[in-house]
Each structure stands twice: as C-alpha cells, then as structure tokens.
Design a protein around this motif. Structure first.
Motif, PDB file in Angstrom:
ATOM      1  N   ALA A 148       0.798  -1.221   0.000  1.00 26.91           N
ATOM      2  CA  ALA A 148       0.000   0.000   0.000  1.00 26.91           C
ATOM      3  C   ALA A 148       0.833   1.276   0.000  1.00 26.91           C
ATOM      4  CB  ALA A 148      -0.950  -0.006   1.199  1.00 26.91           C
ATOM      5  N   THR A 149       1.845   1.356   0.857  1.00 27.45           N
ATOM      6  CA  THR A 149       2.558   2.630   0.995  1.00 27.45           C
ATOM      7  C   THR A 149       3.369   2.987  -0.246  1.00 27.45           C
ATOM      8  OG1 THR A 149       2.576   2.396   3.397  1.00 27.45           O
ATOM      9  CG2 THR A 149       4.137   3.946   2.444  1.00 27.45           C
ATOM     10  N   PRO A 150       4.215   2.125  -0.779  1.00 24.96           N
ATOM     11  CA  PRO A 150       4.890   2.507  -2.024  1.00 24.96           C
ATOM     12  C   PRO A 150       3.906   2.739  -3.161  1.00 24.96           C
ATOM     13  CG  PRO A 150       5.371   0.220  -1.464  1.00 24.96           C
ATOM     14  CD  PRO A 150       4.713   0.825  -0.273  1.00 24.96           C
ATOM     15  N   ALA A 151       2.874   1.909  -3.250  1.00 24.30           N
ATOM     16  CA  ALA A 151       1.902   2.059  -4.330  1.00 24.30           C
ATOM     17  C   ALA A 151       1.151   3.381  -4.234  1.00 24.30           C
ATOM     18  CB  ALA A 151       0.911   0.894  -4.316  1.00 24.30           C
ATOM     19  N   ILE A 166      -1.020  -4.012  -9.666  1.00 27.39           N
ATOM     20  CA  ILE A 166      -0.093  -2.930  -9.340  1.00 27.39           C
ATOM     21  C   ILE A 166       1.286  -3.218  -9.936  1.00 27.39           C
ATOM     22  CG2 ILE A 166       1.120  -1.787  -7.431  1.00 27.39           C
ATOM     23  CD1 ILE A 166      -1.497  -2.167  -5.788  1.00 27.39           C
ATOM     24  N   ALA A 167       1.713  -4.489  -9.900  1.00 23.95           N
ATOM     25  CA  ALA A 167       2.995  -4.859 -10.520  1.00 23.95           C
ATOM     26  C   ALA A 167       2.981  -4.529 -12.009  1.00 23.95           C
ATOM     27  CB  ALA A 167       3.272  -6.344 -10.292  1.00 23.95           C
ATOM     28  N   GLU A 168       1.847  -4.775 -12.682  1.00 25.03           N
ATOM     29  CA  GLU A 168       1.734  -4.428 -14.099  1.00 25.03           C
ATOM     30  C   GLU A 168       1.710  -2.915 -14.299  1.00 25.03           C
ATOM     31  OE1 GLU A 168      -0.684  -7.028 -16.729  1.00 25.03           O
ATOM     32  OE2 GLU A 168      -1.503  -7.805 -14.836  1.00 25.03           O
ATOM     33  N   GLY A 180      12.326  -4.038  -3.003  1.00 21.90           N
ATOM     34  CA  GLY A 180      11.683  -4.581  -1.824  1.00 21.90           C
ATOM     35  C   GLY A 180      11.392  -6.055  -2.011  1.00 21.90           C
ATOM     36  N   GLY A 181      10.282  -6.516  -1.440  1.00 18.41           N
ATOM     37  CA  GLY A 181       9.858  -7.902  -1.579  1.00 18.41           C
ATOM     38  C   GLY A 181       8.722  -8.022  -2.580  1.00 18.41           C
ATOM     39  N   GLY A 182       8.010  -9.188  -2.527  1.00 17.19           N
ATOM     40  CA  GLY A 182       6.850  -9.385  -3.387  1.00 17.19           C
ATOM     41  C   GLY A 182       7.116 -10.133  -4.666  1.00 17.19           C
TER      42      GLY A 182
END
Length: 472
Positions: A148-151, A166-168, A180-182
């Motif tokens: 949420a925060t970076p996005a 969001i990755a797309e 980061g992670g994910g």
C-alpha cells in the motif's frame, strides 16, 4: 539455527548513527543552495507509534551509548518538528493505502483505496507528477514493492489488494528504482495469469536483481527493479542474525544508499520514498524484538538520507509515519531495567521463534528456545498456554499464517517490559520532521494531505500540478 548478535554485527555498527554523532551540538541555521529543492527523500516508518520511536532511542542510547538518528535531529535543531493527523476520508483510523494516498494525491480517500477519491475521482499520484517534470523517481521498502505505501505514491487502484495489477502498473509507468519484496507478483509460477513480469521488465530495459550482491553491482544509467523475497523482507533482527539472509537480503539503509546513487545521476534531480514497512507488521504482531530492530533499520536509512542531504544542501528530507499501530510502550522495566534490557541481547523475532515450534515441541524445549534467542525465561504455565494456542491444520502441522503472535507478545510483556494497547492501527497524531529547502514552511501541526502540495511547492513545480480541492 546459528545466529549472531545484532549489535556487534548488524548494520548499525557500520552504516547507522555515524552521521550525526552521539550528542550533537546545537546547529546554526542551515544554508541551502537555493530556495527550491532539487531532490526529495520521503521516509516513512509505517505504523510507528510514538512509543516505538521512544523505546528505540532508549535502546540505542543504553546499549550503544549513541542517540538514534531521528532523535539526534531533534537534539541538534536541524529539522522542523511537527505533529500530523492521520485520518482517511471515511475513518479517524486510517489504513496505509488511504494514509499514503493523502500524501500521494493531496486528498483524503477511503480506506483500502489508492489515489481514488471518495466519489471515484482518479487523482494523479505524486511520483507520476515528478516524473513528468523530468525528475528520476523511485522507492525502496522492506515489504512488497506492490504494498500500500509505495503504491500510494505511484498508482490509481480502487483496492490495495490488487497487487498483481499494481505490478503491471509499475511496468507501464517505468519508474527508475523499485526495491523490496513481493516476488510472487512478478514470478510466472506464482501469478494467477502466468505472466513473467521479470522478463517483461528486462525487455523494457530494466536491470532486474534478486539479491544484495546483484543490487550492489547494478549500473547507473538503467532503471532498476529489485525483488529479493516472496512476501515482505525478513525482520531486521532475523536478517542480521542469519549469515545467509544477511548475505542475500539488503537492509533498508543499503537499498536507500544504492537508490540515491542511481537516482542522483539525473541532472534535474530525483524524488524517492523510503518505507520501513515491517515496523507496522511487527506492531500488528505485538512483536517487541521485531519492532525495535526494524525501527533501528529504518533509522539507519534516515542516517543515509541525511548524510546525502547534509552534503548536497539541495535535498528536502521528510521523516514521518502514516499512522500509529498498537501503541507499544515501556512499563515496569524491573530492578535496574533488567526486563527491558533483555531486548538488548535478543537474536530473533517472535515470529521466527514461533515458526520453530513443531507439534511435538515440549514445554521445556519451548522455554529453552525462548531463553536462548530472546534472553527470557518463560514460566512453565506460560509455555504450556502458548503451545495450546497454536492452530493445527488437517495435515497435523501448525498453520504458519495463524501463529499465536498476540498471545506471545502479551506473555513476553511481563518479561521485557513492552506492553501493547492493541494489535491494530490507532488514530494518534504522528511525528513529522523536515530538513532542507522548503522545510521552513512546515507548521507545528499538519494535516496529512497537505504534504502533497508542500512537496510540489518545495520543488518549484507549477501550481497547475497542485491538488486543487483541499479538505478541512
């Protein structure tokens, strides 16, 4: 299972706390190169209640004889200090998506949404605005890059949970640094649609790195995507006490330093967000060892950012939190503070401890485990109650997603002197510190959404980019 002492070997010993000294002398007003900020570094300790900041400073002072970077800035008078509210459009108690979006778009939005107004408006996120002005932009985080925060600085989504989308979005936006992670949102084996976003980023000219060595070797001149783990990164205390994790997973300070090196090559300047996201996760878990050492990890990143800004004299630094969480505090530390000082020698998070427990773990084995890694001697009844509260799956194994975290935190409160008001977000006002060009405009109390236009104005961006409808 072999783990090392965090303080002797951790990043604090080499990166953090060296910038500002242990007892700074009151500084004269800083002289900047110009009235407008060329660069902005926005640092967020996600879910940091005031008690977290306070206890971390006490720990660093008493264990290392050094003041934390954040509190050192207050002692030295180098920063403007303020309080900030944290409400969302539909609640006094915000979530991270709405809180970050207040900065990201300059409006309060409903909990769970990313830069989507309460009436469905699509507000342009701030990193897109700065990118359109020719600045390099990016972020680093200790949780998923899609979290949420970076996005909230980057995208428009009606739900923060749309992390595969969001990755797309990030692929389309082409920002300069994201770390980061994910991994699960980029890996074709783990995405529901089977898309290989790692390959797509590479085809778009990105350097894609998966470990610390690759990150440190990344070249200037090409955008960087660094995704180091599934889910969030390990807690700092677990990373620093596991040689394999320490070798492969960068700290927040190391990511911050690398990101600054890459982004600062842009002649028009850069804007980046730095998030200590695992502070929030530790608060949700009532995990004292995790929250204090992840706050130290964040504080080391503050030191890196301030070191750059003090030399550059053209960089605005903002340090804050999006909301409080669980409101931890120190109570009854015991004779000679022995209870709280048990945390000085802790070598593992509560989560890591509980993940070692098996269905055949005995009371005595659990007591030995906690004593060895957290310097706490549980009573037999405490260990017995804890074991009885593990959730067991149909296969006879403990469910790793339903560990008795809150119960363990409450049990440990008697031993480490850290008590918790809850296990979720609070409506508390939070700390805000600002340094650099434009910081003098910060007042004693700030509404969270006001930071959006504040950053644009500090950087000299035309007013037609400002958020136009300001709430009260």
């Amino acid at each position: 299972m072999k783990r090392r002492n965090f303080f002797k070997n951790g990043i604090m010993a080499t990166v953090g706390l060296s910038v500002l000294g242990s007892r700074p002398i009151l500084a004269k007003p800083e002289q900047y190169k110009g009235e407008k900020a060329k660069n902005i570094i926005f640092l967020v300790s996600d879910g940091m209640s005031t008690g977290t900041l306070n206890m971390t400073d006490i720990l660093t002072r008493q264990k290392l004889g050094k003041v934390s970077n954040w509190i050192s800035l207050y002692e030295s008078g180098k920063v403007r200090r303020s309080l900030m509210d944290t409400a969302s459009a539909n609640s006094f108690v915000t979530d991270s998506a709405a809180a970050g979006s207040s900065w990201g778009c300059g409006h309060r939005v409903n909990n769970g949404s990313l830069n989507i107004g309460a009436n469905g408006e699509n507000f342009e996120p701030i990193l897109q605005k700065f990118k359109s002005e020719g600045k390099a932009v990016g972020f680093v985080t200790s949780v998923q890059v899609t979290h949420a925060t970076p996005a909230s600085f980057c995208v428009n989504q009606s739900s923060r949970n749309a992390m595969p989308m969001i990755a797309e979005d990030y692929l389309k936006l082409g920002f300069d640094v994201m770390m980061g992670g994910g991994r699960e949102f980029f890996d074709p084996a783990k995405r529901p649609d089977g898309k290989n976003l790692f390959s797509e980023f590479t085809n778009r000219g990105f350097q894609v790195v998966n470990n610390k060595e690759e990150m440190l070797s990344a070249n200037r001149g090409k955008p960087l995507l660094g995704v180091f783990t599934d889910d969030g990164l390990p807690y700092a205390i677990d990373r620093e006490n596991d040689p394999n994790l320490k070798k492969s997973i960068p700290s927040l300070a190391e990511m911050t330093k690398k990101a600054i090196d890459l982004l600062s090559q842009n002649k028009k300047g850069f804007v980046m967000q730095v998030e200590g996201g695992k502070v929030d996760w530790a608060a949700h878990g009532n995990d004292a060892s995790a929250i204090l050492y992840d706050q130290i990890d964040f504080d080391d990143a503050v030191g890196v950012a301030m070191d750059f800004a003090l030399k550059d004299k053209n960089t605005l630094i903002i340090i804050t939190s999006d909301h409080g969480n669980a409101n931890p505090g120190m109570f009854n530390p015991g004779v000679k503070n022995v209870h709280f000082e048990s945390l000085f020698e802790s070598k593992a998070s509560n989560q890591w401890i509980l993940q070692q427990v098996k269905t055949n773990t005995s009371v005595s084995q659990l007591i030995e485990l906690v004593d060895h890694y957290q310097n706490v001697a549980l009573e037999k009844e405490e260990a017995n109650v804890l074991l009885k509260n593990f959730t067991i799956n149909d296969d006879g194994l403990y469910n790793p997603d339903k560990l008795p975290m809150e119960m363990f935190g409450k049990i440990l409160s008697k031993h480490n002197a850290v008590s918790w008001a809850h296990s979720n977000h609070s409506a508390d006002y939070v700390e805000l510190a600002a340094y650099g060009p434009g910081s003098d405009a910060i007042g004693g109390f700030v509404k969270n959404y006001e930071l959006h236009n504040f950053m644009l104005e500090a950087a000299g961006i035309a007013r037609d980019k400002f958020a136009q409808l300001q709430e009260v």
